[in-house]
Design a protein around this motif. Structure first.
Motif, PDB file in Angstrom:
ATOM      1  N   GLY A 155       7.496  -0.145 -10.676  1.00 29.96           N
ATOM      2  CA  GLY A 155       8.096  -0.627  -9.444  1.00 29.96           C
ATOM      3  C   GLY A 155       7.137  -1.228  -8.442  1.00 29.96           C
ATOM      4  N   ALA A 156       5.851  -1.347  -8.790  1.00 28.79           N
ATOM      5  CA  ALA A 156       4.897  -1.978  -7.871  1.00 28.79           C
ATOM      6  C   ALA A 156       5.239  -3.462  -7.729  1.00 28.79           C
ATOM      7  N   ASP A 157       4.976  -4.009  -6.565  1.00 22.57           N
ATOM      8  CA  ASP A 157       5.227  -5.438  -6.358  1.00 22.57           C
ATOM      9  C   ASP A 157       4.138  -6.295  -6.982  1.00 22.57           C
ATOM     10  N   ALA A 158       2.900  -5.785  -6.961  1.00 28.59           N
ATOM     11  CA  ALA A 158       1.785  -6.593  -7.463  1.00 28.59           C
ATOM     12  C   ALA A 158       0.643  -5.701  -7.929  1.00 28.59           C
ATOM     13  N   VAL A 159      -0.141  -6.235  -8.857  1.00 28.18           N
ATOM     14  CA  VAL A 159      -1.386  -5.607  -9.294  1.00 28.18           C
ATOM     15  C   VAL A 159      -2.496  -6.624  -9.090  1.00 28.18           C
ATOM     16  N   ILE A 160      -3.572  -6.190  -8.446  1.00 29.23           N
ATOM     17  CA  ILE A 160      -4.749  -7.051  -8.249  1.00 29.23           C
ATOM     18  C   ILE A 160      -5.909  -6.421  -8.996  1.00 29.23           C
ATOM     19  N   ASN A 161      -6.538  -7.193  -9.864  1.00 29.32           N
ATOM     20  CA  ASN A 161      -7.619  -6.700 -10.713  1.00 29.32           C
ATOM     21  C   ASN A 161      -8.930  -7.379 -10.346  1.00 29.32           C
ATOM     22  N   LEU A 162      -9.848  -6.608  -9.766  1.00 25.93           N
ATOM     23  CA  LEU A 162     -11.164  -7.120  -9.377  1.00 25.93           C
ATOM     24  C   LEU A 162     -12.280  -6.430 -10.158  1.00 25.93           C
ATOM     25  N   GLN A 198      10.234  -1.325 -14.930  1.00 28.79           N
ATOM     26  CA  GLN A 198      10.248  -2.351 -13.899  1.00 28.79           C
ATOM     27  C   GLN A 198       8.802  -2.772 -13.623  1.00 28.79           C
ATOM     28  N   PRO A 199       8.279  -3.723 -14.410  1.00 28.73           N
ATOM     29  CA  PRO A 199       6.869  -4.113 -14.255  1.00 28.73           C
ATOM     30  C   PRO A 199       6.630  -4.843 -12.938  1.00 28.73           C
ATOM     31  N   PRO A 200       5.390  -4.925 -12.517  1.00 25.94           N
ATOM     32  CA  PRO A 200       5.063  -5.664 -11.288  1.00 25.94           C
ATOM     33  C   PRO A 200       5.500  -7.118 -11.381  1.00 25.94           C
ATOM     34  N   LYS A 201       5.792  -7.693 -10.246  1.00 23.54           N
ATOM     35  CA  LYS A 201       6.234  -9.098 -10.229  1.00 23.54           C
ATOM     36  C   LYS A 201       5.070 -10.053 -10.458  1.00 23.54           C
ATOM     37  N   VAL A 202       3.877  -9.661  -9.996  1.00 24.64           N
ATOM     38  CA  VAL A 202       2.727 -10.560 -10.119  1.00 24.64           C
ATOM     39  C   VAL A 202       1.479  -9.767 -10.482  1.00 24.64           C
ATOM     40  N   VAL A 251       6.157 -11.250 -15.795  1.00 23.16           N
ATOM     41  CA  VAL A 251       5.120 -11.008 -14.799  1.00 23.16           C
ATOM     42  C   VAL A 251       4.394 -12.334 -14.541  1.00 23.16           C
ATOM     43  N   ARG A 252       4.340 -12.744 -13.290  1.00 21.30           N
ATOM     44  CA  ARG A 252       3.615 -13.977 -12.945  1.00 21.30           C
ATOM     45  C   ARG A 252       2.121 -13.659 -12.933  1.00 21.30           C
ATOM     46  N   VAL A 253       1.377 -14.293 -13.838  1.00 19.26           N
ATOM     47  CA  VAL A 253      -0.052 -14.030 -13.978  1.00 19.26           C
ATOM     48  C   VAL A 253      -0.847 -15.136 -13.299  1.00 19.26           C
ATOM     49  N   PHE A 304      -6.150 -14.603  -1.845  1.00 22.87           N
ATOM     50  CA  PHE A 304      -5.435 -13.677  -2.729  1.00 22.87           C
ATOM     51  C   PHE A 304      -4.116 -13.246  -2.104  1.00 22.87           C
ATOM     52  N   SER A 305      -4.123 -12.993  -0.803  1.00 24.81           N
ATOM     53  CA  SER A 305      -2.890 -12.644  -0.105  1.00 24.81           C
ATOM     54  C   SER A 305      -1.884 -13.790  -0.190  1.00 24.81           C
ATOM     55  N   PHE A 306      -2.370 -15.006  -0.055  1.00 24.18           N
ATOM     56  CA  PHE A 306      -1.537 -16.207  -0.169  1.00 24.18           C
ATOM     57  C   PHE A 306      -0.931 -16.308  -1.576  1.00 24.18           C
ATOM     58  N   LEU A 307      -1.724 -15.978  -2.599  1.00 21.51           N
ATOM     59  CA  LEU A 307      -1.260 -16.074  -3.983  1.00 21.51           C
ATOM     60  C   LEU A 307      -0.201 -15.025  -4.319  1.00 21.51           C
ATOM     61  N   LEU A 308      -0.155 -13.945  -3.551  1.00 17.78           N
ATOM     62  CA  LEU A 308       0.888 -12.943  -3.771  1.00 17.78           C
ATOM     63  C   LEU A 308       2.271 -13.512  -3.521  1.00 17.78           C
ATOM     64  N   ASP A 309       2.380 -14.411  -2.556  1.00 17.79           N
ATOM     65  CA  ASP A 309       3.680 -14.932  -2.131  1.00 17.79           C
ATOM     66  C   ASP A 309       3.962 -16.355  -2.600  1.00 17.79           C
TER      67      ASP A 309
END
Length: 297
Positions: A57-64, A102-106, A153-155, A205-210
């Motif tokens: 149910g997470a909205d996004a995952v960010i991998n750094l 329910q995988p993350p959207k992005v 999932v939008r990659v 990165f914040s911009f790319l979330l939306d």
């Protein structure tokens, strides 16, 4: 948004976490030790272990995730670590997403400008072919691992340039020398470095979330600069000379393969997709970036 972040303790991750939280987002950090705070979740990417419930149910995952490129000499063991520290976490995240209802959207998974290799003065947009070299190979495999995320999932794989910050990062060793008047260009200084300030990385990165962009996105400032221009602008902001050039043979003698790929390679990268999507840089010019990085803004 509820955002899961891997690699949150690094230079970029720390700034990005603060930026996202200031925008009202919830950021949960993946850690490899026992959680010590309510916003921490444990995982073991080297063993491929991550509870899918953490991503449910997470909205996004960010991998750094990824070991520092220039932290140590490039021995065979270190090169293997550079690969594994990027591929293991990315594959672990993608596999865990596939086990959620329910995988993350992005899924925003870091890559780098080194994807393009040493390309001289050629303008590099997102559709430019991959280059050659160790870092180019790492970036190609890194991006491929991210695309192992499940359908739907939008990659996004941001190819980030040299990050300018006030401490640490690419300028961590250069700025103190420049402040003492002891710094200067590396090699002939005509190699292009795609650069971007730390606040603009977090904002991008914040911009790319939306924004509905997917696939590779060049993350750098719109102004092209070679090393000569970059160093001279930083030195000028500090009111110091920058005359102590380090010749390429000396860099190669001291740093080996690392010198050619990290310091002497040239990528004239253009942030075409970010610009077309309407992203606004806080520091679009080298003059503004140098003033900010040296605390003279």
């Amino acid at each position: 948004m509820r955002i899961i972040m891997a690699g949150a303790s690094g230079l970029i991750g720390s700034d990005m976490s603060a930026h996202l939280r200031s925008g009202g987002h919830e950021v949960l950090r993946l850690v490899r030790r026992a959680p010590a705070a309510a916003d921490e979740l444990r995982w073991d990417p080297a063993a491929g272990q991550l509870d899918p419930a953490h991503l449910e149910g997470a909205d996004a995952v960010i991998n750094l995730s990824g070991a520092g490129i220039g932290d140590r000499p490039w021995t065979r063991r270190r090169i293997d670590e550079l690969f594994r520290s990027r591929l293991d976490p990315t594959r672990t995240l993608a596999a865990a997403m596939a086990q959620t209802e329910q995988p993350p959207k992005v899924f925003i998974s870091q890559s780098g400008s080194n994807y393009y290799g040493d390309r001289g003065a050629a303008v590099l947009r997102e559709n430019s072919p991959a280059g050659t070299g160790i870092m180019a190979k790492i970036c190609q495999e890194w991006e491929a691992a991210a695309h192992g995320a499940p359908a739907g999932v939008r990659v996004v794989t941001p190819r980030t340039g040299v990050v300018l910050s006030r401490s640490g990062g690419a300028l961590g060793r250069l700025l103190p020398l420049l402040r003492l008047g002891l710094g200067g260009p590396l090699g002939n200084g005509r190699q292009c470095w795609p650069w971007i300030t730390l606040p603009d990385v977090s904002a991008a990165f914040s911009f790319l979330l939306d924004t509905p962009l997917s696939g590779p996105v060049n993350v750098c400032a719109p102004e092209t600069a070679d090393v000569n221009a970059l160093v001279s602008r930083l030195a000028a902001a500090l009111h110091r000379p920058a005359v102590f050039r380090v010749p390429a043979p000396v860099l190669r003698l001291v740093m080996g393969k690392l010198a050619d790929e990290l310091l002497l390679g040239s990528q004239r990268m253009e942030p075409a997709l970010l610009a077309e999507a309407g992203f606004e840089w806080q520091h679009p010019s080298l003059a503004l970036a140098a003033a900010w990085a040296t605390g003279r803004d």
